[in-house]
Design a protein around this motif. Structure first.
Motif, PDB file in Angstrom:
ATOM      1  N   TYR A 148     -47.720  67.927  14.470  1.00  0.00           N
ATOM      2  CA  TYR A 148     -46.593  67.016  14.244  1.00  0.00           C
ATOM      3  C   TYR A 148     -46.774  65.847  15.203  1.00  0.00           C
ATOM      4  O   TYR A 148     -46.968  66.044  16.412  1.00  0.00           O
ATOM      5  CB  TYR A 148     -45.254  67.706  14.512  1.00  0.00           C
ATOM      6  N   ASN A 170     -45.424  63.276  10.471  1.00  0.00           N
ATOM      7  CA  ASN A 170     -44.211  63.438  11.280  1.00  0.00           C
ATOM      8  C   ASN A 170     -43.104  64.099  10.449  1.00  0.00           C
ATOM      9  O   ASN A 170     -41.925  63.787  10.583  1.00  0.00           O
ATOM     10  CB  ASN A 170     -43.747  62.107  11.865  1.00  0.00           C
ATOM     11  N   THR A 194     -48.396  75.107  15.157  1.00  0.00           N
ATOM     12  CA  THR A 194     -48.201  73.669  14.985  1.00  0.00           C
ATOM     13  C   THR A 194     -48.121  73.024  16.361  1.00  0.00           C
ATOM     14  O   THR A 194     -47.321  73.440  17.201  1.00  0.00           O
ATOM     15  CB  THR A 194     -46.907  73.380  14.211  1.00  0.00           C
TER      16      THR A 194
END
Length: 364
Positions: A322, A182, A290
């Motif tokens: 993420y 994260n 991502t």
């Protein structure tokens, strides 16, 4: 005389001697009330059973958490029963067994699904898809000798399929072994993209806090990577609004140039997120993307985008993720069997193996 024999055979099938009707009795509010023995032909009965399965499939009872949306297990049991009842009348219709087996995968009953896929091989011992499903689900169960046996059979039937299945399994192994992150990262050189997966809207068309959490991460990453494209994907409408459109509006309102955003308003599932958005990545020749989603969902998202990109390109594209904090990352360090099942199941769907293949119940 012919109708009498048909009526007698149907009476035996629907008497409950072949399949348990306990689930049906508990949920008869969602099943059509049909007297099959009044029908005049076998075709009519089979068509009605398939239509019943389809109506149960469309029933609005759903469960959803952190991006995972699936039919209730009880619905899946009823669908399986209808399909198997139809198969008793049409024993050459192995599509009915494929559909029933995959209903059991959605029901998290992998052992029952394996039995049904194996039953297909008793009819068609060289069926490539049946062997392929058994490779994946025996691998899921950890039965390595069975995996080897079915891969060996496939080597004689379709060597390309063997290579693809091994690639799917190794891809999933790599993804689930990679620690969740994260951390907002600076992307590397080349053409980059940020992909934000949608989450079911509230009934009034407003965004769920889980989706807003993903958008906050998207905003931070977009600011850190000002040259990256942003793909927002989600198309299940609520109150005439879609996730994709609301995500775009939110990002623009918070300072992101609309020219950076690629908006998908059509995907109804993570499978379609990957299938539709992979073409946007190909069109813009993206080198790296991502994927932003909830921690309990993001590994599935990455697996599906990777499999989808094998067919669309661009060649050599890489992905990372993420994890928005729907749950503490430490709790999700090791994926549960339920999460792994969803990853394997949907990877096969993206690859092109349809879960349901018995009209009108057809779905990739």
């Amino acid at each position: 005389m012919k109708r009498t024999l048909l009526t007698l055979s149907l009476a035996v099938i629907f008497s409950g001697s072949l399949y348990s009707t306990n689930v049906d009795a508990a949920l008869d509010t969602v099943q059509p009330q049909v007297d099959y023995t009044e029908m005049t032909s076998q075709r009519q009965v089979v068509d009605q059973l398939l239509n019943d399965a389809y109506q149960v499939f469309k029933n609005p009872s759903r469960i959803s958490h952190a991006g995972f949306t699936a039919k209730m297990p009880s619905n899946m049991e009823m669908i399986t029963n209808r399909l198997l009842e139809a198969y008793q009348l049409e024993p050459y219709r192995v599509d009915l067994l494929f559909s029933a087996a995959n209903a059991q995968i959605y029901n998290s009953n992998v052992d029952r699904a394996i039995e049904l896929f194996t039953q297909i091989l008793s009819v068609a011992p060289d069926d490539v898809d049946a062997h392929s499903y058994l490779v994946i689900w025996q691998n899921f169960k950890g039965n390595k000798s069975e995996v080897t046996r079915h891969l060996t059979a496939l080597e004689q039937l379709n060597k390309g399929r063997v290579a693809d299945l091994k690639k799917i399994m190794s891809t999933i192994d790599r993804i689930v072994e990679t620690p969740l992150s994260n951390t907002i990262k600076k992307q590397g050189k080349g053409k980059n993209a940020i992909i934000t997966l949608g989450y079911a809207l509230n009934p009034d068309g407003s965004m769920n806090p889980i989706l807003i959490d993903r958008l906050n991460a998207t905003l931070d990453m977009a600011k850190k990577n000002p040259n990256s494209y942003i793909v927002v994907t989600g198309g299940v409408p609520k109150n005439h609004k879609t996730e994709g459109k609301l995500m775009t509006d939110w990002l623009v309102k918070n300072g992101i140039d609309a020219s950076r955003i690629i908006e998908d308003n059509y995907a109804r599932s993570t499978v379609e997120n990957a299938l539709y958005s992979s073409y946007a990545l190909a069109r813009h020749n993206i080198d790296h993307a991502t994927i932003i989603s909830s921690a309990s969902h993001v590994r599935r998202g990455q697996a599906l985008f990777e499999v989808a990109s094998w067919q669309t390109g661009p060649k050599g594209i890489t992905f990372d993720t993420y994890s928005a904090n729907d749950r503490p990352l430490e709790e999700l360090k090791v994926p549960t069997d339920k999460e792994l099942l969803g990853i394997y199941r949907d990877a096969l769907r993206v690859y092109g193996m349809w879960s349901y293949r018995s009209y009108p119940l057809e779905q990739r």
